[in-house]
Design a protein around this motif. Structure first.
Motif, mmCIF file in Angstrom:
data_model
loop_
_atom_site.group_PDB
_atom_site.id
_atom_site.type_symbol
_atom_site.label_atom_id
_atom_site.label_comp_id
_atom_site.label_asym_id
_atom_site.label_seq_id
_atom_site.Cartn_x
_atom_site.Cartn_y
_atom_site.Cartn_z
ATOM 1 N N MET A 1 -4.654 0.972 -2.776
ATOM 2 C CA MET A 1 -4.585 2.429 -2.811
ATOM 3 C C MET A 1 -5.767 2.986 -2.020
ATOM 4 N N VAL B 1 -1.661 -4.319 -5.090
ATOM 5 C CA VAL B 1 -1.461 -2.945 -4.653
ATOM 6 C C VAL B 1 -2.778 -2.390 -4.105
ATOM 7 N N GLU C 1 -8.381 9.712 -2.047
ATOM 8 C CA GLU C 1 -7.617 10.963 -2.130
ATOM 9 C C GLU C 1 -7.656 11.722 -0.799
ATOM 10 N N VAL D 1 -4.027 10.129 -6.337
ATOM 11 C CA VAL D 1 -3.997 8.671 -6.185
ATOM 12 C C VAL D 1 -3.754 7.964 -7.515
ATOM 13 N N SER D 2 -4.283 8.476 -8.610
ATOM 14 C CA SER D 2 -4.060 7.811 -9.895
ATOM 15 C C SER D 2 -2.605 7.952 -10.346
ATOM 16 N N ILE E 1 3.683 3.398 -8.956
ATOM 17 C CA ILE E 1 3.911 2.120 -8.271
ATOM 18 C C ILE E 1 3.812 0.962 -9.252
ATOM 19 N N LEU E 2 2.777 0.947 -10.081
ATOM 20 C CA LEU E 2 2.615 -0.130 -11.057
ATOM 21 C C LEU E 2 3.764 -0.141 -12.063
ATOM 22 N N GLY F 1 0.823 -1.197 0.000
ATOM 23 C CA GLY F 1 0.000 0.000 0.000
ATOM 24 C C GLY F 1 0.854 1.241 0.000
ATOM 25 N N ALA F 2 0.304 2.296 -0.562
ATOM 26 C CA ALA F 2 1.012 3.567 -0.645
ATOM 27 C C ALA F 2 0.558 4.498 0.466
ATOM 28 N N CYS G 1 -0.538 5.585 -8.109
ATOM 29 C CA CYS G 1 -0.778 4.201 -8.519
ATOM 30 C C CYS G 1 -0.002 3.892 -9.795
#
Length: 88
Positions: A39, A37, A42, A71-72, A78-79, A17-18, A75
């Protein structure tokens, strides 16, 4: 949500998780593993009860006065790093 996370864990899938509230930088972790993952929203981020379930609590390094990312965008970063590690 928690039921889905427990199911992932039962299949040996690690949870990441971020959050900006930790010291583990995304780029210093081995993410070339079966991983899901998580997330947060916001406004509130990931719920504290879900954070406790995570195997990896990751943050993206920031420069300057930026505290967190959309958040997008987070994400996507991270991806991308997970994909980069799996390709090398």
């Amino acid at each position: 949500m928690k039921d889905a996370l427990f199911m992932f864990q039962s299949y040996g899938i690690q949870l990441a998780g971020a959050t900006e509230k930790v010291d583990q930088v995304l780029y210093n972790e081995n993410l070339n593993i079966p991983i899901a993952v998580v997330m947060g929203s916001e406004e509130r981020g990931i719920q504290p009860s879900v954070i406790k379930m995570l195997d990896y609590k990751l943050k993206l390094p920031m420069l300057g006065d930026i505290a967190s990312l959309n958040v997008s965008v987070a994400c996507g970063a991270i991806l991308y790093e997970i994909t980069r590690q799996k390709m090398s």
